[in-house]
Design an enzyme around this catalytic site. Structure first.
Site, mmCIF file in Angstrom:
data_model
loop_
_atom_site.group_PDB
_atom_site.id
_atom_site.type_symbol
_atom_site.label_atom_id
_atom_site.label_comp_id
_atom_site.label_asym_id
_atom_site.label_seq_id
_atom_site.Cartn_x
_atom_site.Cartn_y
_atom_site.Cartn_z
ATOM 1 N NE ARG A 58 -2.689 1.999 13.389
ATOM 2 C CZ ARG A 58 -3.820 2.210 12.729
ATOM 3 N NH1 ARG A 58 -3.864 1.991 11.426
ATOM 4 N NH2 ARG A 58 -4.877 2.629 13.358
ATOM 5 C CB SER A 107 -3.386 -10.203 4.653
ATOM 6 O OG SER A 107 -3.423 -9.353 3.531
ATOM 7 C CE1 TYR A 145 1.972 -6.482 -3.719
ATOM 8 C CE2 TYR A 145 3.779 -5.826 -2.304
ATOM 9 C CZ TYR A 145 2.833 -6.752 -2.684
ATOM 10 O OH TYR A 145 2.746 -7.954 -2.015
ATOM 11 C CG ASP A 199 7.222 -8.724 0.601
ATOM 12 O OD1 ASP A 199 7.921 -9.505 -0.074
ATOM 13 O OD2 ASP A 199 5.988 -8.620 0.457
ATOM 14 N NE ARG A 230 -2.451 -13.793 -6.264
ATOM 15 C CZ ARG A 230 -3.031 -14.444 -5.257
ATOM 16 N NH1 ARG A 230 -3.217 -15.750 -5.334
ATOM 17 N NH2 ARG A 230 -3.433 -13.808 -4.185
ATOM 18 C CB SER A 251 0.681 -0.570 9.525
ATOM 19 O OG SER A 251 0.427 0.788 9.796
ATOM 20 N NE ARG A 258 -2.901 -2.700 3.112
ATOM 21 C CZ ARG A 258 -4.153 -3.114 2.923
ATOM 22 N NH1 ARG A 258 -5.039 -2.318 2.384
ATOM 23 N NH2 ARG A 258 -4.511 -4.328 3.294
HETATM 24 P P1 NAP Z 1 -2.418 -6.480 7.311
HETATM 25 O O1 NAP Z 1 -1.445 -6.210 8.405
HETATM 26 O O2 NAP Z 1 -3.296 -7.670 7.432
HETATM 27 O O3 NAP Z 1 -3.351 -5.220 7.071
HETATM 28 C C1 NAP Z 1 -2.809 -3.925 7.061
HETATM 29 C C2 NAP Z 1 -3.956 -2.952 6.996
HETATM 30 O O4 NAP Z 1 -4.587 -2.901 8.285
HETATM 31 C C3 NAP Z 1 -3.472 -1.541 6.678
HETATM 32 O O5 NAP Z 1 -4.374 -0.952 5.746
HETATM 33 C C4 NAP Z 1 -3.542 -0.843 8.018
HETATM 34 O O6 NAP Z 1 -3.848 0.539 7.917
HETATM 35 C C5 NAP Z 1 -4.722 -1.552 8.659
HETATM 36 N N1 NAP Z 1 -4.744 -1.415 10.119
HETATM 37 C C6 NAP Z 1 -5.798 -0.966 10.834
HETATM 38 N N2 NAP Z 1 -5.498 -0.920 12.138
HETATM 39 C C7 NAP Z 1 -4.223 -1.345 12.271
HETATM 40 C C8 NAP Z 1 -3.359 -1.502 13.379
HETATM 41 N N3 NAP Z 1 -3.750 -1.214 14.627
HETATM 42 N N4 NAP Z 1 -2.126 -1.953 13.176
HETATM 43 C C9 NAP Z 1 -1.709 -2.250 11.926
HETATM 44 N N5 NAP Z 1 -2.485 -2.102 10.817
HETATM 45 C C10 NAP Z 1 -3.738 -1.657 10.989
HETATM 46 O O7 NAP Z 1 -1.508 -6.610 6.012
HETATM 47 P P2 NAP Z 1 -1.702 -6.290 4.423
HETATM 48 O O8 NAP Z 1 -1.427 -4.849 4.192
HETATM 49 O O9 NAP Z 1 -2.990 -6.838 3.935
HETATM 50 O O10 NAP Z 1 -0.522 -7.161 3.851
HETATM 51 C C11 NAP Z 1 0.792 -7.031 4.404
HETATM 52 C C12 NAP Z 1 1.838 -7.268 3.369
HETATM 53 O O11 NAP Z 1 1.713 -8.596 2.855
HETATM 54 C C13 NAP Z 1 1.766 -6.370 2.128
HETATM 55 O O12 NAP Z 1 2.343 -5.111 2.310
HETATM 56 C C14 NAP Z 1 2.558 -7.193 1.148
HETATM 57 O O13 NAP Z 1 3.954 -7.027 1.352
HETATM 58 C C15 NAP Z 1 2.153 -8.610 1.524
HETATM 59 N N6 NAP Z 1 1.064 -9.124 0.666
HETATM 60 C C16 NAP Z 1 1.383 -10.128 -0.197
HETATM 61 C C17 NAP Z 1 0.407 -10.709 -0.991
HETATM 62 C C18 NAP Z 1 0.789 -11.824 -1.901
HETATM 63 O O14 NAP Z 1 -0.015 -12.252 -2.741
HETATM 64 N N7 NAP Z 1 2.005 -12.324 -1.793
HETATM 65 C C19 NAP Z 1 -0.927 -10.250 -0.932
HETATM 66 C C20 NAP Z 1 -1.237 -9.230 -0.032
HETATM 67 C C21 NAP Z 1 -0.230 -8.681 0.769
HETATM 68 P P3 NAP Z 1 -2.691 1.662 8.229
HETATM 69 O O15 NAP Z 1 -1.746 1.624 7.088
HETATM 70 O O16 NAP Z 1 -3.501 2.922 8.274
HETATM 71 O O17 NAP Z 1 -2.066 1.337 9.547
#
Ligand code: NAP
Length: 304
Positions: free
Chosen positions: A274, A215, A61, A56, A134, A269, A29
């Site tokens: 955070r 995630s 992205y 990562d 993928r 995040s 993001r």
């Molecule tokens: P996540 O940690 O499950 O979700 C992060 C989201 O939660 C952010 O939008 C964040 O917003 C929000 N959030 C709300 N409250 C929070 C809190 N208290 N603490 C932390 N976050 C909070 O992870 P994700 O962003 O979905 O994925 C993480 C990473 O996994 C990605 O950056 C990427 O590197 C990887 N990824 C890989 C794949 C794949 O296919 N390989 C797919 C998806 C993701 P804020 O930014 O406002 O804190």
């Protein structure tokens, strides 16, 4: 009460000897909300200063369905170009192989070009980990392996990984590779528990792969649970979070890290506080009882 061990200070990427922090920071993001290179640099510093040195990203992205392919890598590239000392402070991971609108391409020609294009956008000579994002069902694993081994031999890539691969796809690619896989990257969180019982984590332990959890908060759902199931999982995490003085999200990362496969949660995040807070997860202790209570809440039915 039987306590599970704390995570080690570092984990190692396969046979490479490259040490990574037991938590990663993800940049899915990063190229959103009009973030500038200065904003991105603040986030990179927040992660590194907190000891989260495993970073990562991916070529896709930034893509919003229309354009933006490569934007997150390019933004990080600006950060790295502005401060040459940063590259040595991080273990840099990226991915490729998703190509809208195909959707996937892992032909030899494309993979070579994709790796070169990522290095150009990141403004680096090499990445520490290159992952197939993928699986391309139309690519023969032997052909893919040849290109990836060439990338390692040329010094453009130091270690290799996969993401969203089935166990059979992982095994087939690993079979043909000279430089064996170091990582796998499935979706894992207290809300997404398939891999605890479907063999994915067992395969990771068998092959010595670091499982990087994407995630880890269910895309943020754990922070604001809505369904009865999500609320039950949050409540089970809150028991440990409350007792140890950390937030639920920190408890969630540490719950993943307590698994013997050595799961590395990728913090998603894009908020400096955070990101830094995530490092507290290294100090959270889990008992077997509390750990299983989260799993059972996520299953919705007791274990046999
Ligand atoms: P996540 O940690 O499950 O979700 C992060 C989201 O939660 C952010 O939008 C964040 O917003 C929000 N959030 C709300 N409250 C929070 C809190 N208290 N603490 C932390 N976050 C909070 O992870 P994700 O962003 O979905 O994925 C993480 C990473 O996994 C990605 O950056 C990427 O590197 C990887 N990824 C890989 C794949 C794949 O296919 N390989 C797919 C998806 C993701 P804020 O930014 O406002 O804190």
């Amino acid at each position: 009460m039987s306590e599970l061990p704390l995570p080690p200070a570092t984990r190692t990427l396969g046979a490479s000897g490259i040490a990574v922090s037991p938590l990663a920071w993800g940049m899915w993001r990063l190229a959103e909300n009009g973030r500038t290179a200065a904003d991105a640099a603040d986030l990179v510093h927040a992660a590194l200063d907190a000891g989260i040195t495993f970073l990562d990203t991916a070529d896709i992205y930034g893509f919003d369905g229309q354009g933006g392919f490569g934007d997150a890598e390019a933004l990080l590239g600006e950060v790295l170009a502005a401060d040459a000392s940063l590259r040595d402070r991080m273990v840099l991971a990226t991915k490729g192989g998703i190509l809208p609108p195909l959707p996937y391409d892992q032909s030899a020609d494309y993979l070579r070009k994709a790796i070169d294009a990522s290095l150009a956008r990141l403004k680096v000579d090499s990445v520490d980990l290159w992952q197939i994002h993928r699986p391309d069902i139309l690519a023969h694993p032997q052909e893919v392996a040849r290109v990836l081994d060439d990338a390692v031999a040329s010094g453009k890539v130091r270690t290799l990984g996969v993401s969203n691969f089935t166990q059979a796809q992982t095994a087939a690619l690993n079979h043909f590779l000279g430089t064996k896989l170091a990582t796998t990257q499935p979706e894992i969180s207290p809300l997404r528990i398939d891999c605890f019982e479907n063999g994915e984590l067992d395969q990771a332990m068998l092959l010595g792969l670091i499982p990087m959890a994407w995630s880890p908060l269910g895309g943020g759902r754990l922070a604001a649970p809505e369904t009865a199931r999500d609320k039950a999982v949050a409540a089970a995490l809150d028991v440990v979070a409350g007792a140890q003085g950390v937030s639920r999200t920190v408890a969630a990362y540490s719950w993943l890290m307590a698994h013997p496969a050595g799961i590395v949660p990728i913090i998603g995040s894009q908020n400096a506080d955070r990101i830094a807070e995530g490092a507290q997860a290294l100090k959270v202790r889990w008992t077997r009882q509390d750990w299983y209570a989260v799993l059972v809440a996520a299953r919705g039915v007791p274990l046999p």
